[in-house]
Scaffold this active site. Structure first.
Site, PDB file in Angstrom:
ATOM      1  N   LYS A 230       0.816  -1.226   0.000  1.00 44.26           N
ATOM      2  CA  LYS A 230       0.000   0.000   0.000  1.00 44.26           C
ATOM      3  C   LYS A 230       0.845   1.270   0.000  1.00 44.26           C
ATOM      4  O   LYS A 230       2.024   1.262   0.328  1.00 44.26           O
ATOM      5  CB  LYS A 230      -1.001  -0.042   1.158  1.00 44.26           C
ATOM      6  CG  LYS A 230      -2.143  -1.008   0.804  1.00 44.26           C
ATOM      7  CD  LYS A 230      -3.285  -1.030   1.762  1.00 44.26           C
ATOM      8  CE  LYS A 230      -4.362  -1.992   1.216  1.00 44.26           C
ATOM      9  NZ  LYS A 230      -5.384  -2.327   2.206  1.00 44.26           N
ATOM     10  N   ARG A 265      -3.230 -10.488   4.417  1.00 47.43           N
ATOM     11  CA  ARG A 265      -3.665 -10.494   3.019  1.00 47.43           C
ATOM     12  C   ARG A 265      -2.554  -9.850   2.204  1.00 47.43           C
ATOM     13  O   ARG A 265      -2.303  -8.653   2.333  1.00 47.43           O
ATOM     14  CB  ARG A 265      -4.978  -9.696   2.910  1.00 47.43           C
ATOM     15  CG  ARG A 265      -5.575  -9.629   1.521  1.00 47.43           C
ATOM     16  CD  ARG A 265      -6.829  -8.772   1.526  1.00 47.43           C
ATOM     17  NE  ARG A 265      -7.392  -8.672   0.203  1.00 47.43           N
ATOM     18  CZ  ARG A 265      -6.973  -7.804  -0.726  1.00 47.43           C
ATOM     19  NH1 ARG A 265      -6.005  -6.958  -0.467  1.00 47.43           N
ATOM     20  NH2 ARG A 265      -7.542  -7.790  -1.912  1.00 47.43           N
TER      21      ARG A 265
HETATM   22  N1  HH2 Z   1      -7.387  -4.034   0.812  1.00 49.72           N
HETATM   23  C1  HH2 Z   1      -7.753  -4.023  -0.477  1.00 49.72           C
HETATM   24  C2  HH2 Z   1      -8.793  -4.843  -0.918  1.00 49.72           C
HETATM   25  N2  HH2 Z   1      -9.440  -5.670  -0.077  1.00 49.72           N
HETATM   26  N3  HH2 Z   1      -9.707  -6.564   2.100  1.00 49.72           N
HETATM   27  C3  HH2 Z   1      -9.361  -6.591   3.376  1.00 49.72           C
HETATM   28  N4  HH2 Z   1      -9.997  -7.398   4.244  1.00 49.72           N
HETATM   29  N5  HH2 Z   1      -8.354  -5.793   3.882  1.00 49.72           N
HETATM   30  C4  HH2 Z   1      -7.666  -4.935   3.082  1.00 49.72           C
HETATM   31  O1  HH2 Z   1      -6.775  -4.215   3.588  1.00 49.72           O
HETATM   32  C5  HH2 Z   1      -8.021  -4.875   1.686  1.00 49.72           C
HETATM   33  C6  HH2 Z   1      -9.068  -5.720   1.227  1.00 49.72           C
HETATM   34  C7  HH2 Z   1      -7.051  -3.136  -1.436  1.00 49.72           C
HETATM   35  O2  HH2 Z   1      -5.928  -3.750  -1.978  1.00 49.72           O
HETATM   36  P1  HH2 Z   1      -5.867  -4.525  -3.394  1.00 49.72           P
HETATM   37  O3  HH2 Z   1      -6.867  -5.626  -3.471  1.00 49.72           O
HETATM   38  O4  HH2 Z   1      -4.469  -4.959  -3.582  1.00 49.72           O
HETATM   39  O5  HH2 Z   1      -6.159  -3.422  -4.470  1.00 49.72           O
HETATM   40  P2  HH2 Z   1      -7.483  -2.956  -5.230  1.00 49.72           P
HETATM   41  O6  HH2 Z   1      -8.506  -2.576  -4.224  1.00 49.72           O
HETATM   42  O7  HH2 Z   1      -6.994  -1.782  -6.050  1.00 49.72           O
HETATM   43  O8  HH2 Z   1      -7.943  -4.100  -6.075  1.00 49.72           O
END
Ligand code: HH2
Length: 285
Positions: A230, A265
């Site tokens: 992040k 995660r």
């Molecule tokens: N962060 C993201 C998405 N889902 N779920 C949980 N439980 N906790 C988190 O911190 C979290 C999440 C955002 O990250 P990412 O999936 O890598 O990116 P994007 O939302 O751009 O797909």
């Protein structure tokens, strides 16, 4: 490194998270616009191959998402989200029938379709506030549910987020959502809490939550940390590219584990698995 035996053990026990030691959710974003891997795994075949790589590196769970929640992102229609997620869940389970798949969605329709396709965990970044049908669905499914804190919504959440006391407010919010989920019929042992790193939080807010993560662990539910790659890590290390934030991510995993978080995660499974193996060995010494 192959963690399949631990996953099978969990599957037999009924609860997909009943594995010994810390649990890694490997991230699989089936989206064109995710902040670090957008567009990489849009085709179901490519997505399933990546899921297998995540499992082989030591992921206990593959977390499949069909909508980016990065700051500034727009929602996608439910049928589009289902069309992205469901074929991928099916393909993963064809390739690895024992795998544990989680669906990253706040929509009951998407969660339902993914659970029917074989997913066994719901990861809801709105903590059951995004869709009035989600709590009942999770209760009926009897599956683990991740309840995450977010201030505002992805489109605007990074516009001057403010708290009087971020740790207390996030803890109180999560306690409230856990109570809500349990009142709706979710079993207490299926509740997982997540402080929502980066969701309506400045660098200082994210650092305070990591420093005081034990305040959330003290609520008595398993805690999941989602700091992987992040932006706040780039603010500390200078790594502008999300894919260059692996070392910073690993630091958050080890710090989080030390403070009592047990689920992580992450995009980079091997690096985090090896760091956790060392942290576990030290704890067990
Ligand atoms: N962060 C993201 C998405 N889902 N779920 C949980 N439980 N906790 C988190 O911190 C979290 C999440 C955002 O990250 P990412 O999936 O890598 O990116 P994007 O939302 O751009 O797909």
């Amino acid at each position: 490194m192959n963690r399949e035996p631990a996953v099978r053990e969990g599957a037999r026990a009924g609860n997909p998270l009943r594995v010994s030691g810390p649990v890694l959710f490997g991230i699989l974003n089936v989206t064109p616009d995710s902040f670090s891997d957008g567009g990489d795994f849009l085709a179901p075949e490519a997505a399933a191959r990546h899921a297998e790589a995540l499992l082989d590196e030591g992921a206990n769970v593959v977390d499949v998402g069909g909508e980016s929640t990065r700051p500034g992102s727009d929602p996608v229609p439910e049928d589009e989200e289902i069309g992205r997620v469901v074929p991928v869940v099916r393909k993963i389970l064809e390739a690895r029938p024992g795998a544990v798949v989680s669906v990253d969605t706040y929509r009951a329709g998407t969660a339902e379709a993914a659970l029917e396709a074989g997913a066994r965990i719901v990861n809801d970044v709105t903590a059951l506030r995004g869709d009035p049908r989600m709590a009942a669905l999770a209760a009926d499914a009897g599956c683990p549910v991740v309840l995450m804190h977010m201030l505002g919504e992805p489109k605007t959440m990074q516009k001057e987020p403010r708290y009087d006391d971020v740790v207390r407010e996030v803890r109180d919010f999560l306690a409230w959502r856990a109570e809500y989920a349990i009142a709706a019929g979710v079993k207490p042992e299926n509740v997982i809490l997540d402080p929502g790193v980066g969701f309506g939080k400045t660098l200082e807010h994210n650092l305070a939550l990591l420093l005081h993560l034990d305040a959330i662990v003290d609520l008595g539910f398993p805690v999941l940390l989602g700091a992987s790659r992040k932006r706040f890590l780039g603010s500390v290390t200078g790594a502008d590219e999300a894919k260059d934030r692996v070392f910073g991510t690993v630091a958050t995993t080890v710090l989080g584990y030390e403070r009592g978080a047990n689920l992580f995660r992450v995009h980079d499974v091997r690096a985090n698995r090896e760091a956790l193996a060392v942290a576990e060995a030290v704890r067990g010494a």
